[in-house]
Enzyme design. Structure first.
Site, PDB file in Angstrom:
ATOM      1  N   GLU A  10       0.817  -1.202   0.000  1.00 14.55           N
ATOM      2  CA  GLU A  10       0.000   0.000   0.000  1.00 14.55           C
ATOM      3  C   GLU A  10       0.859   1.264   0.000  1.00 14.55           C
ATOM      4  O   GLU A  10       0.508   2.255  -0.638  1.00 14.55           O
ATOM      5  CB  GLU A  10      -1.012  -0.006   1.152  1.00 14.55           C
ATOM      6  CG  GLU A  10      -0.439  -0.229   2.525  1.00 14.55           C
ATOM      7  CD  GLU A  10      -0.321  -1.678   2.947  1.00 14.55           C
ATOM      8  OE1 GLU A  10       0.373  -2.461   2.274  1.00 14.55           O
ATOM      9  OE2 GLU A  10      -0.892  -2.031   3.995  1.00 14.55           O
ATOM     10  N   CYS A  50       1.163   1.947   7.518  1.00 14.54           N
ATOM     11  CA  CYS A  50       0.457   2.116   6.248  1.00 14.54           C
ATOM     12  C   CYS A  50      -0.922   2.728   6.457  1.00 14.54           C
ATOM     13  O   CYS A  50      -1.401   3.489   5.616  1.00 14.54           O
ATOM     14  CB  CYS A  50       0.365   0.790   5.505  1.00 14.54           C
ATOM     15  SG  CYS A  50       1.971   0.257   4.858  1.00 14.54           S
TER      16      CYS A  50
END
Length: 141
Positions: free
Chosen positions: A69, A98
């Site tokens: 991500e 993240c």
């Protein structure tokens, strides 16, 4: 809105994208989708220009390996596109670091297939008002 069909397809694409990863311990893929268009993609691995080896000689993930991500968010930033209001499809639920990037990127929905052993990232996303969906594939009969 019934997202099920698209969620399933985009997650399957994220699984395919994860196969690009050189990581041995876990291969993770991510797609950022906005208005039913893929605006970015990513998989876990080392930064550009580094060796394509994610683990050290003891099998421990190197500290500079980027998560899928994070790669997708970095890539969309470089492209000049906006992830504001987008959906992130990811094979594994995001970690805390993240999750912070997801919040700052303006992503409003996260769909993931597998839950990671630590749920602090998902907990933070929910606290920020981001819709989090653990996708459960429906049996086709």
């Amino acid at each position: 809105m019934d997202y099920t069909k698209f969620d399933e397809r985009y997650l399957e694409m994220a699984r395919v994208w994860a196969k690009n990863s050189y990581c041995r311990r876990r291969q993770v893929g991510a797609l950022i989708v906005k208005d039913r268009m893929i605006i970015s993609d990513g998989y876990n691995g080392t930064p550009s220009g580094f060796e394509n080896v994610c683990e050290d000689e003891n099998g421990v993930t190197k500290p500079y390996v980027l998560h899928a991500e994070a790669n997708a968010i970095s890539k969309v930033a470089k492209s000049g596109n906006s992830s504001q209001g987008a959906t992130l499809y990811i094979t594994d639920s995001p970690c805390m670091e993240c999750a912070k990037l997801i919040i700052q990127a303006g992503i409003k929905r996260v769909v993931y297939a597998d839950e990671y052993r630590l749920t602090d990232g998902i907990d933070l996303l929910r606290r920020a008002g981001i819709e989090c969906v653990k996708f459960e594939k429906k049996d086709e009969k």
